[in-house]
Design a protein around this motif. Structure first.
Motif, PDB file in Angstrom:
ATOM      1  N   LEU A 253      -1.829 -32.505  14.050  1.00  0.00           N
ATOM      2  CA  LEU A 253      -2.398 -33.289  15.144  1.00  0.00           C
ATOM      3  C   LEU A 253      -2.631 -34.710  14.648  1.00  0.00           C
ATOM      4  O   LEU A 253      -3.345 -34.921  13.662  1.00  0.00           O
ATOM      5  N   LEU A 254      -2.012 -35.661  15.327  1.00  0.00           N
ATOM      6  CA  LEU A 254      -2.241 -37.072  15.039  1.00  0.00           C
ATOM      7  C   LEU A 254      -2.763 -37.728  16.316  1.00  0.00           C
ATOM      8  O   LEU A 254      -2.008 -38.201  17.152  1.00  0.00           O
ATOM      9  N   ASP A 255      -4.055 -37.640  16.489  1.00  0.00           N
ATOM     10  CA  ASP A 255      -4.742 -38.348  17.575  1.00  0.00           C
ATOM     11  C   ASP A 255      -5.134 -39.692  16.972  1.00  0.00           C
ATOM     12  O   ASP A 255      -6.223 -39.867  16.450  1.00  0.00           O
ATOM     13  N   ALA A 256      -4.221 -40.632  17.043  1.00  0.00           N
ATOM     14  CA  ALA A 256      -4.276 -41.841  16.225  1.00  0.00           C
ATOM     15  C   ALA A 256      -5.352 -42.821  16.680  1.00  0.00           C
ATOM     16  O   ALA A 256      -5.677 -42.900  17.869  1.00  0.00           O
ATOM     17  N   PRO A 257      -5.914 -43.573  15.741  1.00  0.00           N
ATOM     18  CA  PRO A 257      -6.816 -44.674  16.112  1.00  0.00           C
ATOM     19  C   PRO A 257      -6.099 -45.618  17.079  1.00  0.00           C
ATOM     20  O   PRO A 257      -4.900 -45.893  16.902  1.00  0.00           O
ATOM     21  N   CYS A 258      -6.801 -46.079  18.100  1.00  0.00           N
ATOM     22  CA  CYS A 258      -6.143 -46.890  19.126  1.00  0.00           C
ATOM     23  C   CYS A 258      -7.137 -47.829  19.789  1.00  0.00           C
ATOM     24  O   CYS A 258      -8.311 -47.880  19.418  1.00  0.00           O
ATOM     25  N   SER A 259      -6.671 -48.529  20.795  1.00  0.00           N
ATOM     26  CA  SER A 259      -7.516 -49.492  21.512  1.00  0.00           C
ATOM     27  C   SER A 259      -8.611 -48.832  22.329  1.00  0.00           C
ATOM     28  O   SER A 259      -9.565 -49.488  22.748  1.00  0.00           O
ATOM     29  N   SER A 260      -8.479 -47.537  22.591  1.00  0.00           N
ATOM     30  CA  SER A 260      -9.413 -46.778  23.433  1.00  0.00           C
ATOM     31  C   SER A 260      -9.469 -47.316  24.862  1.00  0.00           C
ATOM     32  O   SER A 260     -10.437 -47.088  25.590  1.00  0.00           O
ATOM     33  N   LYS A 281      -1.589 -54.897  19.085  1.00  0.00           N
ATOM     34  CA  LYS A 281      -0.559 -55.095  18.062  1.00  0.00           C
ATOM     35  C   LYS A 281      -0.987 -54.469  16.736  1.00  0.00           C
ATOM     36  O   LYS A 281      -0.197 -53.813  16.053  1.00  0.00           O
ATOM     37  N   LYS A 282      -2.247 -54.671  16.390  1.00  0.00           N
ATOM     38  CA  LYS A 282      -2.773 -54.142  15.127  1.00  0.00           C
ATOM     39  C   LYS A 282      -2.732 -52.614  15.117  1.00  0.00           C
ATOM     40  O   LYS A 282      -2.289 -51.990  14.142  1.00  0.00           O
ATOM     41  N   PHE A 283      -3.189 -52.006  16.213  1.00  0.00           N
ATOM     42  CA  PHE A 283      -3.200 -50.542  16.274  1.00  0.00           C
ATOM     43  C   PHE A 283      -1.790 -49.970  16.309  1.00  0.00           C
ATOM     44  O   PHE A 283      -1.527 -48.931  15.700  1.00  0.00           O
ATOM     45  N   ALA A 284      -0.880 -50.622  17.020  1.00  0.00           N
ATOM     46  CA  ALA A 284       0.503 -50.127  17.092  1.00  0.00           C
ATOM     47  C   ALA A 284       1.130 -50.062  15.695  1.00  0.00           C
ATOM     48  O   ALA A 284       1.837 -49.108  15.363  1.00  0.00           O
ATOM     49  N   LYS A 285       0.863 -51.074  14.895  1.00  0.00           N
ATOM     50  CA  LYS A 285       1.380 -51.095  13.518  1.00  0.00           C
ATOM     51  C   LYS A 285       0.806 -49.932  12.703  1.00  0.00           C
ATOM     52  O   LYS A 285       1.529 -49.248  11.967  1.00  0.00           O
ATOM     53  N   LEU A 286      -0.494 -49.697  12.850  1.00  0.00           N
ATOM     54  CA  LEU A 286      -1.149 -48.595  12.138  1.00  0.00           C
ATOM     55  C   LEU A 286      -0.609 -47.248  12.620  1.00  0.00           C
ATOM     56  O   LEU A 286      -0.342 -46.348  11.817  1.00  0.00           O
ATOM     57  N   GLN A 287      -0.435 -47.095  13.917  1.00  0.00           N
ATOM     58  CA  GLN A 287       0.047 -45.837  14.485  1.00  0.00           C
ATOM     59  C   GLN A 287       1.441 -45.481  13.968  1.00  0.00           C
ATOM     60  O   GLN A 287       1.710 -44.323  13.620  1.00  0.00           O
ATOM     61  N   LYS A 288       2.309 -46.466  13.896  1.00  0.00           N
ATOM     62  CA  LYS A 288       3.654 -46.224  13.386  1.00  0.00           C
ATOM     63  C   LYS A 288       3.617 -45.802  11.921  1.00  0.00           C
ATOM     64  O   LYS A 288       4.364 -44.915  11.491  1.00  0.00           O
ATOM     65  N   SER A 289       2.730 -46.422  11.169  1.00  0.00           N
ATOM     66  CA  SER A 289       2.586 -46.084   9.749  1.00  0.00           C
ATOM     67  C   SER A 289       2.056 -44.659   9.586  1.00  0.00           C
ATOM     68  O   SER A 289       2.557 -43.882   8.752  1.00  0.00           O
ATOM     69  N   LEU A 290       1.056 -44.293  10.375  1.00  0.00           N
ATOM     70  CA  LEU A 290       0.491 -42.942  10.312  1.00  0.00           C
ATOM     71  C   LEU A 290       1.520 -41.889  10.709  1.00  0.00           C
ATOM     72  O   LEU A 290       1.630 -40.838  10.065  1.00  0.00           O
ATOM     73  N   LEU A 291       2.277 -42.181  11.754  1.00  0.00           N
ATOM     74  CA  LEU A 291       3.274 -41.215  12.222  1.00  0.00           C
ATOM     75  C   LEU A 291       4.371 -41.015  11.184  1.00  0.00           C
ATOM     76  O   LEU A 291       4.783 -39.881  10.897  1.00  0.00           O
ATOM     77  N   ARG A 316       6.271 -46.649  23.007  1.00  0.00           N
ATOM     78  CA  ARG A 316       7.005 -47.484  22.049  1.00  0.00           C
ATOM     79  C   ARG A 316       6.911 -46.932  20.626  1.00  0.00           C
ATOM     80  O   ARG A 316       7.833 -47.099  19.823  1.00  0.00           O
ATOM     81  N   VAL A 317       5.817 -46.260  20.302  1.00  0.00           N
ATOM     82  CA  VAL A 317       5.664 -45.655  18.974  1.00  0.00           C
ATOM     83  C   VAL A 317       6.586 -44.448  18.823  1.00  0.00           C
ATOM     84  O   VAL A 317       7.173 -44.209  17.768  1.00  0.00           O
ATOM     85  N   ILE A 318       6.735 -43.672  19.917  1.00  0.00           N
ATOM     86  CA  ILE A 318       7.493 -42.422  19.884  1.00  0.00           C
ATOM     87  C   ILE A 318       8.976 -42.619  20.208  1.00  0.00           C
ATOM     88  O   ILE A 318       9.803 -41.758  19.931  1.00  0.00           O
ATOM     89  N   GLU A 319       9.344 -43.764  20.749  1.00  0.00           N
ATOM     90  CA  GLU A 319      10.689 -43.981  21.275  1.00  0.00           C
ATOM     91  C   GLU A 319      11.797 -43.595  20.294  1.00  0.00           C
ATOM     92  O   GLU A 319      12.784 -42.969  20.674  1.00  0.00           O
ATOM     93  N   GLU A 320      11.642 -43.945  19.033  1.00  0.00           N
ATOM     94  CA  GLU A 320      12.713 -43.663  18.074  1.00  0.00           C
ATOM     95  C   GLU A 320      12.829 -42.177  17.735  1.00  0.00           C
ATOM     96  O   GLU A 320      13.787 -41.759  17.090  1.00  0.00           O
TER      97      GLU A 320
END
Length: 368
Positions: A253-260, A281-291, A316-320
């Motif tokens: 489970l990756l319930d990632a940190p986000c903008s809420s 932008k900051k959270f998107a970068k972190l989310q991609k790294s965590l995934l 956009r994080v999951i697209e690839e």
């Protein structure tokens, strides 16, 4: 009037200057500047509505903002930061969203590790609380009207009834919890989802709960204990999950940190933290790294979820990973159609589902 102005200005101070969420700001203000002869429920509603209208208020000192809101509260609009208004207008019915945000609702779940469902129903009825039993999940209840703050009830303090949004429970349900399996939760605190997972597996699964902040893990452990979770089945891991230490699990489970941003119906103070889109932008970068790091774990399934209205943190994080993405639920809206992976993911919305706004997708790791 003077007492109310002072109180709301204090709430605003704690949100603006201390970055406290609404619940904490309200509690602090109530402790020091409690107005006479006005119910706390109404004060909380005033605080919430004022924050939802924050960007429509004059740019002046706090007391003037509060007076302006009180004098115009029946006509003043809900307003988001300009960039957010423009962005959301291209994605959803923003007027319907704003109308829904002005309504009151709350979700809670019966914790069957500690009590029976019928006992909770009887207790709520004895308190003259109007509620509706959810048709999808037997343990979920929608609170429609309550003469008291839910958090003040003994059944809530004892974790027999847990305040838990239905959209958040969908994230756990997407895992399809099974007795005897192992789960690693890479951003687990505060532990609400972990407690539901253990409830659904009757305390007969093994969970590895990771978080970057030790204090949050400590609070999570205490919450799980209060919820009746078998702590022998819990393994606490203090780690930055962009440098994960777990090698193997059945599910992730990756319930990632986000903008809420999906939580603004419950906590509109989030809007003040989204004055521009830099946090997205900051959270998107972190989310991609965590995934990317989480995919190194040998497992069968991964749930990626964020409590966000923005595709930068979801589609956009999951697209690839489109080829291994699967839609968790057929009876909920798909993701944003402008993204290919949108049709292989789900979104919940306040104005459609009366829940928080979540993005949820399943990655079938057996296809890797």
């Amino acid at each position: 009037m003077k007492d109310i102005v002072k109180f709301l200005a204090t709430v605003l101070y704690y949100v603006e200057k201390k970055n406290y969420p609404l619940a904490v700001a309200f509690k602090r203000a109530y402790l020091h500047n409690k107005p006479r002869k006005i119910e706390s429920n109404l004060l909380y509603e005033y605080s919430k509505r004022m924050l939802l209208s924050y960007y429509a208020l004059p740019q002046s000192k706090r007391s003037f903002k509060v007076r302006y809101w009180l004098e115009n509260k029946e006509s003043i609009e809900i307003k988001f930061p300009n960039w957010m208004e423009e962005k959301l207008s291209t994605l959803l019915d923003i007027n319907a969203l704003k109308r829904k945000l002005s309504e009151r609702w709350m979700w809670a779940r019966v914790n069957t590790l500690k009590t029976d469902i019928d006992k909770i129903y009887r207790e709520l009825e004895s308190q003259n609380i109007e509620f509706e039993v959810d048709t999808n999940f037997y343990y979920m209840i929608k609170i429609k009207k309550s003469p008291v703050r839910l958090s003040s009830l003994s059944i809530v303090k004892d974790c027999k009834l847990v305040i838990h949004d239905k959209a958040s429970s969908l994230v756990v349900e997407a895992l399809k919890p099974e007795i005897g399996e192992k789960l690693v939760d890479l951003s687990s605190a505060p532990g609400i989802k972990a407690s539901l997972y253990m409830m659904l597996t009757e305390n007969r699964a093994e969970t590895f709960l990771a978080d970057v902040y030790f204090k949050r893990l400590s609070r999570e452990y205490n919450l799980l204990k209060r919820c009746g979770v078998d702590l022998r089945k819990i393994h606490i891991i203090h780690q930055d999950s962009t440098k994960n230490s777990v090698i193997k699990s059945d599910k992730i489970l990756l319930d990632a940190p986000c903008s809420s941003s999906g939580m603004i119906n419950n906590d509109p103070s989030i809007l003040l933290k989204l004055s521009d889109n830099e946090k997205i932008k900051k959270f998107a970068k972190l989310q991609k790294s965590l995934l990317k790091e989480s995919l190194k774990i040998r497992a069968n399934k991964l749930i990626y979820a964020v409590c966000s209205l923005f595709p930068e943190e979801g589609e956009r994080v999951i697209e690839e990973y489109y080829d291994i993405a699967e839609m968790p639920f057929s009876n909920y809206q798909s993701g944003y159609s402008s993204y290919k992976v949108g049709k292989r993911s789900n979104r919940t919305f306040p104005h459609i589902d009366s829940t928080e706004g979540f993005f949820i997708s399943v990655l079938n790791l057996t296809k890797l």
